[in-house]
Enzyme design. Structure first.
Site, PDB file in Angstrom:
ATOM      1  N   ASN A 213      43.348 149.377 -17.422  1.00 23.33           N
ATOM      2  CA  ASN A 213      44.135 150.603 -17.363  1.00 23.33           C
ATOM      3  C   ASN A 213      43.204 151.758 -17.672  1.00 23.33           C
ATOM      4  O   ASN A 213      42.209 151.568 -18.365  1.00 23.33           O
ATOM      5  CB  ASN A 213      45.235 150.576 -18.432  1.00 23.33           C
ATOM      6  CG  ASN A 213      46.455 149.826 -17.978  1.00 23.33           C
ATOM      7  OD1 ASN A 213      46.450 149.196 -16.922  1.00 23.33           O
ATOM      8  ND2 ASN A 213      47.499 149.871 -18.774  1.00 23.33           N
ATOM      9  N   ASP A 282      49.593 145.385 -18.436  1.00 26.46           N
ATOM     10  CA  ASP A 282      50.841 144.620 -18.534  1.00 26.46           C
ATOM     11  C   ASP A 282      50.683 143.191 -18.014  1.00 26.46           C
ATOM     12  O   ASP A 282      51.429 142.306 -18.384  1.00 26.46           O
ATOM     13  CB  ASP A 282      51.944 145.335 -17.744  1.00 26.46           C
ATOM     14  CG  ASP A 282      52.380 146.613 -18.461  1.00 26.46           C
ATOM     15  OD1 ASP A 282      52.508 146.562 -19.697  1.00 26.46           O
ATOM     16  OD2 ASP A 282      52.550 147.652 -17.789  1.00 26.46           O
ATOM     17  N   LYS A 292      31.356 134.190 -10.723  1.00 24.94           N
ATOM     18  CA  LYS A 292      31.639 135.268  -9.779  1.00 24.94           C
ATOM     19  C   LYS A 292      32.206 134.669  -8.481  1.00 24.94           C
ATOM     20  O   LYS A 292      31.585 133.766  -7.899  1.00 24.94           O
ATOM     21  CB  LYS A 292      30.349 136.040  -9.487  1.00 24.94           C
ATOM     22  CG  LYS A 292      30.542 137.202  -8.548  1.00 24.94           C
ATOM     23  CD  LYS A 292      29.258 137.987  -8.357  1.00 24.94           C
ATOM     24  CE  LYS A 292      29.458 139.069  -7.311  1.00 24.94           C
ATOM     25  NZ  LYS A 292      28.226 139.801  -7.036  1.00 24.94           N
ATOM     26  N   PRO A 308      51.565 139.711 -23.501  1.00 24.11           N
ATOM     27  CA  PRO A 308      52.556 139.968 -24.570  1.00 24.11           C
ATOM     28  C   PRO A 308      52.678 141.469 -24.825  1.00 24.11           C
ATOM     29  O   PRO A 308      51.692 142.200 -24.702  1.00 24.11           O
ATOM     30  CB  PRO A 308      51.957 139.259 -25.796  1.00 24.11           C
ATOM     31  CG  PRO A 308      50.530 138.990 -25.479  1.00 24.11           C
ATOM     32  CD  PRO A 308      50.397 138.967 -23.981  1.00 24.11           C
ATOM     33  N   ASP A 309      53.878 141.923 -25.165  1.00 27.18           N
ATOM     34  CA  ASP A 309      54.065 143.334 -25.516  1.00 27.18           C
ATOM     35  C   ASP A 309      53.842 143.477 -27.024  1.00 27.18           C
ATOM     36  O   ASP A 309      54.670 143.062 -27.843  1.00 27.18           O
ATOM     37  CB  ASP A 309      55.474 143.803 -25.117  1.00 27.18           C
ATOM     38  CG  ASP A 309      55.589 145.317 -25.228  1.00 27.18           C
ATOM     39  OD1 ASP A 309      55.111 145.878 -26.240  1.00 27.18           O
ATOM     40  OD2 ASP A 309      56.121 145.945 -24.291  1.00 27.18           O
ATOM     41  N   ILE A 310      52.718 144.066 -27.359  1.00 32.85           N
ATOM     42  CA  ILE A 310      52.278 144.121 -28.759  1.00 32.85           C
ATOM     43  C   ILE A 310      53.220 144.981 -29.604  1.00 32.85           C
ATOM     44  O   ILE A 310      53.674 144.584 -30.678  1.00 32.85           O
ATOM     45  CB  ILE A 310      50.832 144.679 -28.825  1.00 32.85           C
ATOM     46  CG1 ILE A 310      49.913 143.803 -27.975  1.00 32.85           C
ATOM     47  CG2 ILE A 310      50.335 144.766 -30.253  1.00 32.85           C
ATOM     48  CD1 ILE A 310      48.622 144.463 -27.556  1.00 32.85           C
ATOM     49  N   PHE A 326      53.567 155.120 -27.700  1.00 32.86           N
ATOM     50  CA  PHE A 326      53.123 156.185 -26.793  1.00 32.86           C
ATOM     51  C   PHE A 326      53.642 155.832 -25.407  1.00 32.86           C
ATOM     52  O   PHE A 326      53.873 154.663 -25.099  1.00 32.86           O
ATOM     53  CB  PHE A 326      51.591 156.271 -26.759  1.00 32.86           C
ATOM     54  CG  PHE A 326      51.029 157.279 -27.734  1.00 32.86           C
ATOM     55  CD1 PHE A 326      51.095 157.056 -29.095  1.00 32.86           C
ATOM     56  CD2 PHE A 326      50.431 158.444 -27.282  1.00 32.86           C
ATOM     57  CE1 PHE A 326      50.584 157.973 -29.997  1.00 32.86           C
ATOM     58  CE2 PHE A 326      49.913 159.375 -28.168  1.00 32.86           C
ATOM     59  CZ  PHE A 326      49.992 159.140 -29.534  1.00 32.86           C
ATOM     60  N   LYS A 340      62.028 154.131 -22.967  1.00 36.34           N
ATOM     61  CA  LYS A 340      61.044 153.218 -23.565  1.00 36.34           C
ATOM     62  C   LYS A 340      61.250 153.118 -25.076  1.00 36.34           C
ATOM     63  O   LYS A 340      61.176 152.058 -25.670  1.00 36.34           O
ATOM     64  CB  LYS A 340      59.636 153.752 -23.268  1.00 36.34           C
ATOM     65  CG  LYS A 340      58.663 152.704 -22.777  1.00 36.34           C
ATOM     66  CD  LYS A 340      57.362 153.324 -22.297  1.00 36.34           C
ATOM     67  CE  LYS A 340      57.121 153.034 -20.831  1.00 36.34           C
ATOM     68  NZ  LYS A 340      55.839 153.541 -20.337  1.00 36.34           N
ATOM     69  N   LYS A 344      62.332 149.613 -26.924  1.00 41.39           N
ATOM     70  CA  LYS A 344      61.480 148.948 -27.918  1.00 41.39           C
ATOM     71  C   LYS A 344      61.962 149.190 -29.348  1.00 41.39           C
ATOM     72  O   LYS A 344      61.312 148.804 -30.306  1.00 41.39           O
ATOM     73  CB  LYS A 344      60.024 149.405 -27.749  1.00 41.39           C
ATOM     74  CG  LYS A 344      59.430 149.030 -26.380  1.00 41.39           C
ATOM     75  CD  LYS A 344      57.913 149.044 -26.339  1.00 41.39           C
ATOM     76  CE  LYS A 344      57.442 148.839 -24.899  1.00 41.39           C
ATOM     77  NZ  LYS A 344      56.023 148.580 -24.766  1.00 41.39           N
TER      78      LYS A 344
HETATM   79  O1  PMT Z   1      42.720 157.321 -24.147  1.00 40.55           O
HETATM   80  P1  PMT Z   1      42.945 158.689 -23.536  1.00 40.55           P
HETATM   81  O2  PMT Z   1      42.088 158.910 -22.310  1.00 40.55           O
HETATM   82  O3  PMT Z   1      42.807 159.775 -24.559  1.00 40.55           O
HETATM   83  O4  PMT Z   1      44.438 158.721 -23.006  1.00 40.55           O
HETATM   84  C1  PMT Z   1      45.483 158.596 -23.910  1.00 40.55           C
HETATM   85  C2  PMT Z   1      46.685 157.814 -23.344  1.00 40.55           C
HETATM   86  C3  PMT Z   1      47.247 158.545 -22.145  1.00 40.55           C
HETATM   87  C4  PMT Z   1      46.263 156.399 -22.924  1.00 40.55           C
HETATM   88  C5  PMT Z   1      47.737 157.716 -24.509  1.00 40.55           C
HETATM   89  O5  PMT Z   1      48.081 159.020 -24.924  1.00 40.55           O
HETATM   90  C6  PMT Z   1      48.982 156.986 -24.083  1.00 40.55           C
HETATM   91  O6  PMT Z   1      49.919 157.564 -23.560  1.00 40.55           O
HETATM   92  N1  PMT Z   1      49.039 155.633 -24.325  1.00 40.55           N
HETATM   93  C7  PMT Z   1      50.146 154.785 -23.903  1.00 40.55           C
HETATM   94  C8  PMT Z   1      49.942 154.379 -22.462  1.00 40.55           C
HETATM   95  C9  PMT Z   1      51.198 153.787 -21.830  1.00 40.55           C
HETATM   96  O7  PMT Z   1      51.764 154.306 -20.959  1.00 40.55           O
HETATM   97  O8  PMT Z   1      51.626 152.765 -22.362  1.00 40.55           O
HETATM   98  P2  PMT Z   1      52.884 151.882 -21.781  1.00 40.55           P
HETATM   99  O9  PMT Z   1      53.957 152.718 -21.221  1.00 40.55           O
HETATM  100  O10 PMT Z   1      52.320 150.818 -20.917  1.00 40.55           O
HETATM  101  O11 PMT Z   1      53.381 151.267 -23.120  1.00 40.55           O
HETATM  102  C10 PMT Z   1      54.291 151.896 -24.009  1.00 40.55           C
HETATM  103  C11 PMT Z   1      53.873 151.567 -25.421  1.00 40.55           C
HETATM  104  O12 PMT Z   1      53.839 150.144 -25.608  1.00 40.55           O
HETATM  105  C12 PMT Z   1      52.485 152.063 -25.800  1.00 40.55           C
HETATM  106  O13 PMT Z   1      52.557 152.455 -27.145  1.00 40.55           O
HETATM  107  C13 PMT Z   1      51.606 150.835 -25.620  1.00 40.55           C
HETATM  108  O14 PMT Z   1      50.461 150.862 -26.500  1.00 40.55           O
HETATM  109  C14 PMT Z   1      52.559 149.700 -25.985  1.00 40.55           C
HETATM  110  N2  PMT Z   1      52.291 148.433 -25.273  1.00 40.55           N
HETATM  111  C15 PMT Z   1      52.439 148.357 -23.928  1.00 40.55           C
HETATM  112  C16 PMT Z   1      52.233 147.155 -23.283  1.00 40.55           C
HETATM  113  C17 PMT Z   1      51.849 146.024 -24.036  1.00 40.55           C
HETATM  114  N3  PMT Z   1      51.633 144.859 -23.450  1.00 40.55           N
HETATM  115  N4  PMT Z   1      51.706 146.133 -25.353  1.00 40.55           N
HETATM  116  C18 PMT Z   1      51.933 147.301 -25.993  1.00 40.55           C
HETATM  117  O15 PMT Z   1      51.782 147.410 -27.226  1.00 40.55           O
END
Ligand code: PMT
Length: 397
Positions: A213, A282, A292, A308-310, A326, A340, A344
């Site tokens: 990502n 994800d 390779k 897994p979703d942490i 975030f 979201k 969660k």
């Molecule tokens: O690193 P930079 O370049 O400064 O950019 C910052 C950022 C844009 C990455 C950051 O500000 C940000 O938004 N991070 C979350 C990215 C995101 O969209 O996450 P998500 O929608 O896939 O997940 C939602 C939340 O679940 C997040 O807190 C993520 O850390 C968490 N998550 C998601 C999937 C997963 N398998 N495990 C998780 O813990």
């Protein structure tokens, strides 16, 4: 006497300006510090007066500017008087030459004498050409200052006055003002354990290819730094990024989402706050190849399985820490983010636009909690992080 008068709840700053082109930023810094309720006494070296006038600084600070050790109003004791009354001395900009003087305890002008005679914290904002910054002598001097307990604010990287690009730019005034404030204010998160994730994850396809990502780690590292500034104990589980981790954080480096999950799972029961800033992949490849994969001109299908979703895991623990998520979205930010947060079961989620947030120096977070949404003004990521932490402190009571 021209010295600053200390009042009980007003912080008094001596702002020392040395001779660098970034001296122009000191004008804005004075304005911002005064806006934060601080009193500012400006002291300038002779070289600084070639870059910005004492008249400008006097008009902005509302106090006569000190430029000479031999000011007759101070009986030659300005260095003692001023440093006794200050809550902090801030040198911004600090040239390589002035940093060398500080590191070696020299005191041949008012400002360096004041720094040596002080009884308060000293903060230094380096500003210089990238080669001067990278030079071993400068780095040695910075290490000496750090070892002496001097706070170093920045520098930043970017386009320099000389036309080169690199490390050595002084931080912007707004970033300095926040750094100064966080040094002066009580450690609101003393004893608080923060566990957090930052950066991307990398899911291998074969020995040389992978799925990832986009995330530079800047936002997450800024949150870690802001929590450290407030006295928190920070464990940062970080995906692969090209950033120097903040000093004082325990850093656990991982590559894959599964490794990030394992690192968080092992520590989640021993933290007060969990903040998921990482952009976690994800999905991962079901059967990654150790070697390779050779291309044969044909199409290729990869089987992906969910990671897994942490964050969801931590938030659903029987006794979860205060969980902050975030969300980076490319459209419908408010709607998707709040969905979201609810899905969660998070007390707080920080949303940002992916196209503005990823990799950039600045950001604009919208905070979502049970009370609704709270947009932050657009600013540097360090300021966003500080505002986020203040919101967390408020919600945790
Ligand atoms: O690193 P930079 O370049 O400064 O950019 C910052 C950022 C844009 C990455 C950051 O500000 C940000 O938004 N991070 C979350 C990215 C995101 O969209 O996450 P998500 O929608 O896939 O997940 C939602 C939340 O679940 C997040 O807190 C993520 O850390 C968490 N998550 C998601 C999937 C997963 N398998 N495990 C998780 O813990």
């Amino acid at each position: 006497m021209t010295g600053i008068m200390k009042q009980t709840d007003t912080k008094s700053i001596v702002l020392g300006i040395t001779g660098g082109i970034a001296a122009y930023k000191a004008a804005e810094l004075v304005r911002l510090l005064i806006k934060q309720g601080m009193e500012v006494q400006v002291a300038m070296t002779e070289a600084a007066c070639h870059f910005i006038s004492a008249t400008t600084m006097q008009a902005l600070s509302g106090k006569p500017v000190l430029t000479s050790q031999w000011d007759e109003n101070e009986n030659g004791m300005a260095h003692i008087n001023l440093s006794r009354q200050a809550d902090a001395i801030v040198i911004a900009p600090a040239t390589a030459d002035f940093i060398a003087k500080l590191a070696h305890g020299m005191a041949d002008d008012l400002l360096s004498a004041m720094c040596l005679a002080r009884d308060c914290p000293l903060l230094v904002a380096p500003a210089m050409n990238r080669q001067m910054w990278e030079r071993a002598a400068t780095q040695r001097n910075i290490s000496l200052l750090k070892a002496d307990g001097v706070g170093i604010l920045g520098p930043d990287s970017g386009l320099q006055a000389c036309g080169e690009e690199g490390m050595g730019r002084m931080l912007e005034a707004a970033e300095l003002a926040l750094g100064i404030a966080s040094c002066l204010h009580p450690k609101q998160m003393q004893g608080v354990k923060v566990l957090m994730t930052a950066g991307p994850t990398y899911e291998p396809i074969d020995a040389v290819r992978g799925i990832t990502n986009r995330s530079s780690g800047k936002m997450g590292y800024a949150v870690a730094q802001a929590a450290l500034n407030l006295g928190a104990e920070v464990t940062l589980v970080s995906g692969p990024v090209a950033l120097q981790p903040p000093a004082g954080a325990t850093v656990v480096r991982i590559e894959t989402a599964q490794q990030m999950f394992d690192a968080v799972q092992a520590r989640a029961s021993d933290c007060d706050i969990f903040i998921g800033v990482a952009a976690v992949a994800d999905y991962r490849v079901a059967h990654a190849s150790a070697q390779k994969i050779k291309k044969d001109g044909q199409g290729m299908t990869l089987e992906l399985v969910p990671n897994p979703d942490i964050l969801a895991y931590v938030a659903s623990l029987p006794k979860p820490p205060f969980c902050v998520g975030f969300a980076a979205e490319s459209e419908n930010l408010r709607d998707y983010a709040e969905r979201k947060r609810r899905a969660k079961k998070l007390p707080l989620l920080a949303a940002n636009l992916a196209q503005e947030a990823i990799g950039s120096e600045h950001n604009q977070l919208i905070l979502f909690d049970e009370a609704g949404e709270h947009p932050l003004p657009r600013s540097g990521k360090q300021q966003q992080a500080q505002a986020l932490l203040q919101h967390i402190i408020k919600l945790r009571g």
